[in-house]
Design an enzyme around this catalytic site. Structure first.
Site, PDB file in Angstrom:
ATOM      1  N   SER A 115      -3.400  -5.681   6.251  1.00  0.00           N
ATOM      2  CA  SER A 115      -4.032  -5.198   7.473  1.00  0.00           C
ATOM      3  C   SER A 115      -4.073  -6.358   8.461  1.00  0.00           C
ATOM      4  O   SER A 115      -3.062  -7.034   8.643  1.00  0.00           O
ATOM      5  CB  SER A 115      -5.430  -4.658   7.148  1.00  0.00           C
ATOM      6  OG  SER A 115      -6.009  -4.045   8.278  1.00  0.00           O
ATOM      7  N   HIS A 150      -1.802  -1.322   7.771  1.00  0.00           N
ATOM      8  CA  HIS A 150      -2.626  -0.642   8.764  1.00  0.00           C
ATOM      9  C   HIS A 150      -2.002  -0.883  10.132  1.00  0.00           C
ATOM     10  O   HIS A 150      -1.674  -2.023  10.479  1.00  0.00           O
ATOM     11  CB  HIS A 150      -4.050  -1.187   8.733  1.00  0.00           C
ATOM     12  CG  HIS A 150      -4.761  -0.875   7.467  1.00  0.00           C
ATOM     13  ND1 HIS A 150      -5.945  -1.474   7.113  1.00  0.00           N
ATOM     14  CD2 HIS A 150      -4.465  -0.025   6.448  1.00  0.00           C
ATOM     15  CE1 HIS A 150      -6.346  -0.995   5.940  1.00  0.00           C
ATOM     16  NE2 HIS A 150      -5.456  -0.121   5.517  1.00  0.00           N
ATOM     17  N   ASP A 180      -9.623  -1.361   1.885  1.00  0.00           N
ATOM     18  CA  ASP A 180      -8.472  -0.550   1.499  1.00  0.00           C
ATOM     19  C   ASP A 180      -7.487  -1.431   0.717  1.00  0.00           C
ATOM     20  O   ASP A 180      -7.224  -2.566   1.096  1.00  0.00           O
ATOM     21  CB  ASP A 180      -7.790   0.032   2.743  1.00  0.00           C
ATOM     22  CG  ASP A 180      -6.713   1.036   2.397  1.00  0.00           C
ATOM     23  OD1 ASP A 180      -6.835   1.709   1.355  1.00  0.00           O
ATOM     24  OD2 ASP A 180      -5.759   1.158   3.177  1.00  0.00           O
TER      25      ASP A 180
END
Length: 190
Positions: free
Chosen positions: A14, A41, A134
């Site tokens: 991310s 992401h 995540d």
């Protein structure tokens, strides 16, 4: 230590992961055969640019797969913006627009869970820098299926939330710098 017959490498990241991935892809040898699947992401309304940006550094072809595309060797696959990317038992991809997980679509967890289920001990999971949790449960799922797990050393991460979240759950096979990730990948047989 890792075995020599991995069928898939999944990488999640991310915030801060673009520069890390760029350096990893720049240094992976061009004859690297194992398919690499990236779940990053990304902004859902920005549909282009990431493949092109990563391709500038990579000697390996980078593509966004379509639903039901079959994984091929010597290819890097990037989860499309605003789609979850799953890996099926037959080595094809499935795209989904189901609800975001951890506020994210694509979700690293979903990609990692499916890789763990489909490839078990033939999967290698790598979790990079990021700003939420995540990927933590997903990389643990790869470990639970006896796959090989690598987490970017939080001390080298732009944002250490994601690697630290995974380290709270289990002990991975490796906690290393991006440079060491490249060394591990390049040590795998082609």
């Amino acid at each position: 230590m890792y075995n020599a017959d991995y069928k898939i490498i999944v990488i999640g990241g991310s915030a801060g992961s673009f520069s890390v991935l760029s350096s990893i892809l720049a240094d992976i040898r061009p004859d690297f055969r194992i398919p690499i699947v990236l779940s990053l992401h990304r902004l859902k309304h920005v549909r282009s640019g990431l493949v092109e940006g990563l391709s500038l550094k990579s000697a390996i072809k980078i593509v966004e797969p379509n639903d039901k595309d079959k994984m091929e060797p010597n290819t890097v696959y990037l989860a499309p913006a605003n789609y979850h990317l799953f890996i099926e038992l037959d080595g094809t991809f499935a795209l989904s627009t189901e609800e975001p997980r951890n506020h994210s679509r694509p979700s690293i967890d979903h990609t990692f869970f499916s890789a763990a289920y489909a490839y078990r001990d033939k999967a290698m999971g790598i979790l990079l820098t990021g700003a939420n949790r995540d990927g933590a449960l997903g990389i643990k799922a790869i470990a639970d299926k006896k796959g090989y797990t690598i987490i970017q050393d939080p001390a080298t991460a732009d944002i250490d939330t994601m690697p630290k979240a995974a380290l709270e759950l289990f002990k991975p096979d490796e906690v290393v710098s991006p440079e060491q990730i490249v060394q591990i990948l390049n040590s795998l047989p082609s």
